[in-house]
Design an enzyme around this catalytic site. Structure first.
Site, PDB file in Angstrom:
ATOM      1  N   SER A 184     -88.706  12.782  69.943  1.00 32.36           N
ATOM      2  CA  SER A 184     -89.134  12.441  68.582  1.00 32.36           C
ATOM      3  C   SER A 184     -90.626  12.203  68.458  1.00 32.36           C
ATOM      4  CB  SER A 184     -88.394  11.195  68.096  1.00 32.36           C
ATOM      5  OG  SER A 184     -87.040  11.506  67.890  1.00 32.36           O
ATOM      6  N   ARG A 233     -91.827   5.751  73.793  1.00 24.49           N
ATOM      7  CA  ARG A 233     -91.719   7.073  73.175  1.00 24.49           C
ATOM      8  C   ARG A 233     -91.502   6.992  71.670  1.00 24.49           C
ATOM      9  NH1 ARG A 233     -86.133   8.424  72.776  1.00 24.49           N
ATOM     10  NH2 ARG A 233     -84.824   6.877  73.757  1.00 24.49           N
ATOM     11  N   ASP A 251     -82.520  14.365  65.807  1.00 23.51           N
ATOM     12  CA  ASP A 251     -83.397  13.510  64.996  1.00 23.51           C
ATOM     13  C   ASP A 251     -84.366  14.306  64.126  1.00 23.51           C
ATOM     14  OD1 ASP A 251     -82.213  11.689  66.666  1.00 23.51           O
ATOM     15  OD2 ASP A 251     -84.055  11.037  67.632  1.00 23.51           O
TER      16      ASP A 251
END
Length: 187
Positions: free
Chosen positions: A107, A166, A47
């Site tokens: 992330s 998250r 990502d």
């Protein structure tokens, strides 16, 4: 050089230097390298995170799994560019090297605040029952490198949410820092 069963954070300085040199050699040997897009020198590019403009350059971080180990270990790798075409790797990354991100740096986002780049990401931890624990970690970057806070900014998810809370996305609007979470499972 056999380092397959070691995490990068466990390497000595000399081993880390040998690892970096080996990665450069492997990358230089392949003729099918990207020209206009970023790619990891080796391993898995995950990502994208923290795309921002800081001190006259574009910064882009991405999740990076540089080595195949028994357990997937996610790092953040960083790059800079002046023109969004030519990218240069940063010598510093966010390593999963604390008790709050010991199973991966997941992330997050980055933004400029008071002359430094603020970074906010999810530290992933697996407990003895292999259940996820997620911590929202703040780090800052300046000309000296990246420094993580010793205590997470957010230790627990809000009431009514699971530990799968998250991937914070932070931005500034009207002088205030705002935050949204892309993965937040309710109970």
């Amino acid at each position: 050089m056999v380092l397959d069963n070691h995490l990068l954070r466990d390497l000595t300085v000399t081993e880390k230097e040998r690892w970096d040199e080996k990665v450069k050699q492997i990358a230089a040997q392949h003729s099918l390298r990207q020209v206009f897009h970023i790619e990891a020198p080796i391993g898995f590019l995950g990502d994208p995170n923290g795309f921002s403009f800081f001190q006259g350059e574009w910064y882009l971080f991405h999740q990076w799994i540089p080595r195949k180990t028994k357990k997937k270990m996610v790092y953040w790798r960083g790059l800079t560019s002046k023109d969004l075409v030519h990218w240069k790797s940063l010598p510093m990354t966010i390593d999963p090297d604390t008790k709050f991100d010991s199973h991966g740096a997941y992330s997050g986002s980055a933004w400029v605040n008071q002359g430094q780049l603020e970074i906010f990401y999810t530290g992933n931890v697996r407990n003895q029952e292999n259940e996820r624990e997620a911590y929202q970690i703040r780090a800052t970057m300046d000309e000296n490198g990246i420094k993580k806070e010793t205590t997470p900014a957010i230790m627990q998810p809000p009431a009514g949410y699971t530990m799968n809370f998250r991937d914070p996305k932070v931005w500034q609007h009207a002088g205030k820092n705002l935050c949204n979470y892309w993965n937040a499972d309710q109970r």
